[in-house]
Structures are given as structure tokens and as C-alpha cells.
Design a protein around this motif. Structure first.
Motif, short mmCIF file in Angstrom:
data_model
loop_
_atom_site.label_atom_id
_atom_site.label_comp_id
_atom_site.label_asym_id
_atom_site.label_seq_id
_atom_site.Cartn_x
_atom_site.Cartn_y
_atom_site.Cartn_z
N GLY A 1 40.05 49.18 22.83
CA GLY A 1 39.78 47.76 22.61
C GLY A 1 40.71 46.85 23.40
N PHE A 2 42.01 47.10 23.31
CA PHE A 2 42.96 46.26 24.05
C PHE A 2 42.82 46.46 25.56
CE2 PHE A 2 45.50 46.17 20.00
CZ PHE A 2 45.46 44.79 19.83
N SER A 3 42.55 47.68 25.97
CA SER A 3 42.35 47.95 27.39
C SER A 3 41.15 47.17 27.92
CB SER A 3 42.14 49.45 27.61
OG SER A 3 41.97 49.73 28.98
N GLU A 4 40.06 47.14 27.17
CA GLU A 4 38.89 46.39 27.61
C GLU A 4 39.18 44.90 27.67
OE1 GLU A 4 35.43 47.34 25.27
OE2 GLU A 4 34.94 49.01 26.61
N CYS A 5 40.00 44.38 26.76
CA CYS A 5 40.34 42.96 26.78
C CYS A 5 41.04 42.58 28.08
CB CYS A 5 41.22 42.60 25.59
SG CYS A 5 40.36 42.58 24.00
N VAL A 6 41.98 43.42 28.52
CA VAL A 6 42.71 43.15 29.76
C VAL A 6 41.81 43.39 30.97
CG1 VAL A 6 44.65 43.86 31.20
CG2 VAL A 6 44.94 43.68 28.72
N ASP A 7 41.16 44.55 31.00
CA ASP A 7 40.36 44.91 32.17
C ASP A 7 39.20 43.94 32.38
OD1 ASP A 7 42.04 47.03 32.57
OD2 ASP A 7 40.70 48.53 31.71
N SER A 8 38.56 43.51 31.30
CA SER A 8 37.42 42.62 31.43
C SER A 8 37.83 41.26 31.99
CB SER A 8 36.72 42.43 30.08
OG SER A 8 36.13 43.65 29.66
N PHE A 9 38.99 40.77 31.57
CA PHE A 9 39.47 39.47 32.08
C PHE A 9 39.54 39.50 33.60
CE2 PHE A 9 43.08 36.88 33.53
CZ PHE A 9 42.63 35.62 33.14
N PHE A 10 40.13 40.55 34.16
CA PHE A 10 40.24 40.64 35.62
C PHE A 10 38.92 41.05 36.26
CE2 PHE A 10 44.66 41.08 34.22
CZ PHE A 10 45.27 40.14 35.03
N ALA A 11 38.14 41.86 35.56
CA ALA A 11 36.84 42.27 36.12
C ALA A 11 35.91 41.08 36.28
CB ALA A 11 36.20 43.32 35.21
N PHE A 12 35.96 40.12 35.35
CA PHE A 12 35.13 38.92 35.49
C PHE A 12 35.44 38.22 36.82
CE2 PHE A 12 35.19 38.42 30.57
CZ PHE A 12 34.25 39.43 30.46
N LEU B 1 40.34 32.99 35.14
CA LEU B 1 40.34 32.04 34.02
C LEU B 1 39.01 31.29 33.94
CD1 LEU B 1 43.96 30.64 34.40
CD2 LEU B 1 43.11 31.97 32.46
N GLU B 2 38.51 30.88 35.09
CA GLU B 2 37.24 30.16 35.14
C GLU B 2 36.09 31.01 34.64
OE1 GLU B 2 34.25 29.30 38.79
OE2 GLU B 2 36.30 28.52 39.06
N GLU B 3 36.04 32.26 35.12
CA GLU B 3 34.95 33.15 34.72
C GLU B 3 35.08 33.56 33.25
OE1 GLU B 3 32.09 34.50 36.45
OE2 GLU B 3 32.63 32.59 37.36
N ASN B 4 36.29 33.76 32.79
CA ASN B 4 36.51 34.09 31.38
C ASN B 4 35.99 32.98 30.48
OD1 ASN B 4 38.00 36.04 29.46
ND2 ASN B 4 38.89 34.08 28.91
N PRO C 1 49.16 29.24 49.00
CA PRO C 1 49.73 29.26 50.35
C PRO C 1 49.32 28.04 51.15
CG PRO C 1 48.85 31.42 49.78
CD PRO C 1 48.43 30.48 48.69
N SER C 2 50.21 27.57 51.99
CA SER C 2 49.95 26.39 52.81
C SER C 2 48.69 26.57 53.64
CB SER C 2 51.15 26.12 53.72
OG SER C 2 50.89 25.02 54.57
N GLY C 3 47.80 25.58 53.56
CA GLY C 3 46.57 25.61 54.35
C GLY C 3 45.45 26.40 53.71
N ALA C 4 45.73 27.08 52.60
CA ALA C 4 44.69 27.89 51.94
C ALA C 4 43.73 26.99 51.18
CB ALA C 4 45.33 28.89 50.99
N ARG C 5 42.49 27.41 51.10
CA ARG C 5 41.47 26.68 50.36
C ARG C 5 41.12 27.42 49.09
NH1 ARG C 5 36.43 25.75 54.07
NH2 ARG C 5 35.77 24.70 52.16
N ALA C 6 40.84 26.66 48.06
CA ALA C 6 40.44 27.28 46.80
C ALA C 6 39.10 27.98 46.99
CB ALA C 6 40.34 26.24 45.69
N LEU C 7 38.86 29.03 46.21
CA LEU C 7 37.59 29.74 46.28
C LEU C 7 36.45 28.80 45.88
CD1 LEU C 7 38.66 33.10 44.67
CD2 LEU C 7 38.06 32.74 47.06
N GLU C 8 35.41 28.80 46.66
CA GLU C 8 34.26 27.96 46.34
C GLU C 8 33.32 28.67 45.43
OE1 GLU C 8 32.51 26.88 50.01
OE2 GLU C 8 34.22 25.69 50.70
N LYS C 9 32.67 27.90 44.56
CA LYS C 9 31.70 28.47 43.64
C LYS C 9 30.44 28.87 44.39
CE LYS C 9 33.09 26.03 39.45
NZ LYS C 9 32.63 25.16 38.34
N THR C 10 29.81 29.91 43.85
CA THR C 10 28.53 30.31 44.40
C THR C 10 27.47 29.27 44.08
OG1 THR C 10 29.13 32.61 44.06
CG2 THR C 10 26.82 32.16 44.45
N ALA C 11 26.64 28.94 45.05
CA ALA C 11 25.60 27.94 44.79
C ALA C 11 24.61 28.44 43.78
CB ALA C 11 24.89 27.61 46.11
#
Length: 330
Positions: free
Chosen positions: A164-175, A286-289, A320-330
Motif C-alpha cells: 500500500g505505501f509503495s503504491e502511494c509513492v510509486d503512483s505519485f511519480f508514475a502519474f 503534483l499537477e497530475e496527482n 535552470p536558467s533559460g528552461a521552459r516549464a513543461l507544456e500541457k498536452t492539448a
């Protein structure tokens, strides 16, 4: 005594073996993501109202898709190479194989009919996840290591807590990783759409676990609580140790292979050619969660540890300097 395979191989209600039509599938997909209890007022953990709401949520949000009728899309040679080279398939199949057994074992020992029903369904869905992965492996001719024997856990509660706890951690990053694969084009849209119900089921699974945990803590005898909390702490120590190590297996050619137990945390580089900063990856997780949990009754508890640790870590990170945030899928 009911065998564990009986629990994870069957559901109380029958499922049409021919599958559902498009309208039914669309409705089931929507219902799997949106649910609220009609009971007014707070749902206090340990109360009958909370317990019934948790069980009803898990039953009402069930998605009846069938692994046997999934139409796996044809992949071009380069995409096929990327998919089959991911270092996750052995450990993913084996993880689901162990999870179905552990969920079924714990469901069998529970007396409460509502929680027994919910956890039995959870075991069934874990078994279905294994079937989905097995069908994917077959469809794309992915070479697999021999599966180990799946042995009934001797310490049922410990095994259930670890899973249960493993799925809680893994799912957060998997999302986040799944969304990254979508946005980068690592997987074709047809393949991500095929896996989408599985990802949402993981959200339901950890929602169930978080609320079971609160219910269990609230209803256990006070004298048992200190021992239980020590076990929870020990589980976290074990999971940290597991994730800084490697799992060893034998591949299809008989060679010793090291499998990364921490792929869901460290796998961004394998999912895209984009230069993704750790801060951007945390933001995406965080956004996907938040998005995946947003359709469920806000009175039900959500897993908090992984999101809170991610937010804390983010305080010390700069893009990082000059980096752009990930854009959402249309």
C-alpha cells in the motif's frame, strides 16, 4: 478457507466477457473518475458513514474494461524499440503478481464486510493489471525474465502495508512520468489512451489505501496503536532501503540483470529526449496527482506523504536558467 486465487480471480458481479459498447465504456471511464457520497456532513474516519463511503466509492467507480479485447496499436520500429527497451517490464509484471496476492491475503483476514469487499475488488484489479501487462508483453514480443513463484505472505499485515505505501509513492511519480511520456511523444497517443484506465485505477487504489489506513487506525484498540505505528515506521525504512538498492533477476537468456526499483522516481530521462529539470518534474507530478484525485469526494482522505515531501524539496530547487516549464498536452 477461501484460496487467494479465488479472491483475485473473481468479482461478486459477473462481467460481460464480450466487453462493453463504446457508450458504456465512455460512461464507465467518466464514472471511474468522478464520485461523491450522497451522505451529508463530514466523513469521519472510523465512522460507519466513512467506511461505507469508501467501499461504495471503490465499487461505483469500477471500470469494466477487458484485457483480452484491448486492441494494441501497431508501433513503428523506433517507437517499438523505445518501448521494449524500457527497464521496467519484468519488475512491473512481478510487482502486480505480488500485489494481487497480498491484497487478497489481507482481504481474506478482514471481518468487516464493507472493507473486505473493497480490498477483494482491489486484489482483482491488481490481477487485471498483471493481465494487461502480460498482453502488452505478448503483443510487442518483449523478452522477459522467468517469473518467480508467488508465495502467500507469512505476515499478511506487513505485506499489505508494504504494498500500500509503495503504491502511494510509486503512483505519485508514475502519474508525472505518464504525463511526460504523453507530452514528449515518447508513446503514441493510441498507446497512452490504452493505458489510461490502468493509471486511473492506481489513483483509486491509493485512495482506498489512504482511507483504509485512517479507518484502521481509528477502529483498532488503543493498546495496539503504538505497535502498529512502529510497524508503519519500519515499512518506510524498508521501502527507503529497497529503493536505494537494486533488484536482481535472471533475464530470458539466463543472464543476471539488475532492475531499478526506483524507476518511478528516476525514470524521466528514459521517457523523453527533453531536458527536464527536477523542479519541472516535481511540478508535473503534483499537477497530475491533483488532477487525478479531483473528481472524487473531497471528504475522502488522499495520500499526503509523497506530495508533501515533493513540495518541501521544491522549495530548494530553481528552474535552470533559460528552461521552459513543461507544456500541457492539448
Amino acid at each position: 478457507m477461501t484460496s487467494l486465487s479465488d479472491i483475485y480471480s473473481s468479482l461478486p458481479e459477473a462481467i460481460d466477457p464480450k466487453g462493453a459498447d463504446t457508450k458504456t465504456v465512455a460512461e464507465a471511464d467518466f464514472n471511474a473518475r468522478h464520485w461523491s457520497s450522497p451522505v451529508p456532513g463530514p466523513l469521519k474516519p472510523g465512522s460507519p458513514e466513512h467506511k461505507r463511503a469508501v467501499a461504495e466509492m471503490f465499487r461505483d467507480t469500477f471500470n469494466p474494461y477487458k484485457p483480452s479485447v484491448i486492441a494494441w496499436p501497431k508501433l513503428d520500429p523506433e517507437t517499438l524499440r523505445r518501448v521494449t527497451s524500457l527497464p521496467i517490464w519484468d519488475i512491473a509484471v512481478q510487482t502486480e503478481g505480488k500485489a494481487r496476492l497480498r491484497m487478497a491475503a489481507y482481504a481474506r483476514m478482514i471481518d468487516d464486510p464493507d472493507m473486505k469487499d473493497a480490498l477483494s475488488r482491489n486484489a482483482w484489479e491488481e490481477n487485471r493489471h498483471k493481465e494487461v501487462l502480460s498482453k502488452l508483453v505478448e503483443a510487442y514480443d518483449i523478452k522477459m525474465a522467468p517469473e518467480p513463484p508467488y508465495i502467500e505472505p507469512r505476515d499478511t499485515e506487513w505485506a499489505y502495508l508494504v504494498t500500500g505505501f509503495s503504491e502511494c509513492v510509486d503512483s505519485f511519480f508514475a502519474f508525472g512520468l505518464f504525463a511526460l511520456a504523453q507530452r514528449s511523444g515518447f508513446f503514441p497517443a493510441e498507446l497512452t489512451e490504452t493505458f489510461e484506465p490502468v493509471m486511473q485505477e492506481e489513483c483509486r487504489h491509493i485512495l482506498l489505501f489512504a482511507n483504509w489506513l485512517a479507518w484502521h487506525r481509528a477502529t483498532m484498540p488503543l493498546w495496539h496503536r503504538p505497535w502498529f505505528e512502529l510497524r508503519v515506521l519500519a515499512v518506510w525504512v524498508f521501502l527507503v532501503y529497497e529503493r536505494i538498492g537494486l533488484a536482481t533477476s535472471i533475464d530470458a537468456d539466463g543472464n543476471v540483470q539488475e532492475q531499478d526499483n526506483n524507476f518511478t522516481v528516476s525514470g524521466a530521462k528514459d521517457m523523453t529526449n527533453m531536458d527536464v529539470s527536477l523542479r519541472d518534474m516535481i511540478d508535473l507530478c503534483l499537477e497530475e496527482n491533483e488532477r487525478r484525485f479531483s473528481g472524487y469526494d473531497p471528504r475522502l482522505l488522499r495520500p499526503k506523504l509523497a506530495p508533501n515531501l515533493a513540495r518541501f524539496l521544491r522549495l530548494f530547487l530553481r528552474r535552470p536558467s533559460g528552461a521552459r516549464a513543461l507544456e500541457k498536452t492539448a
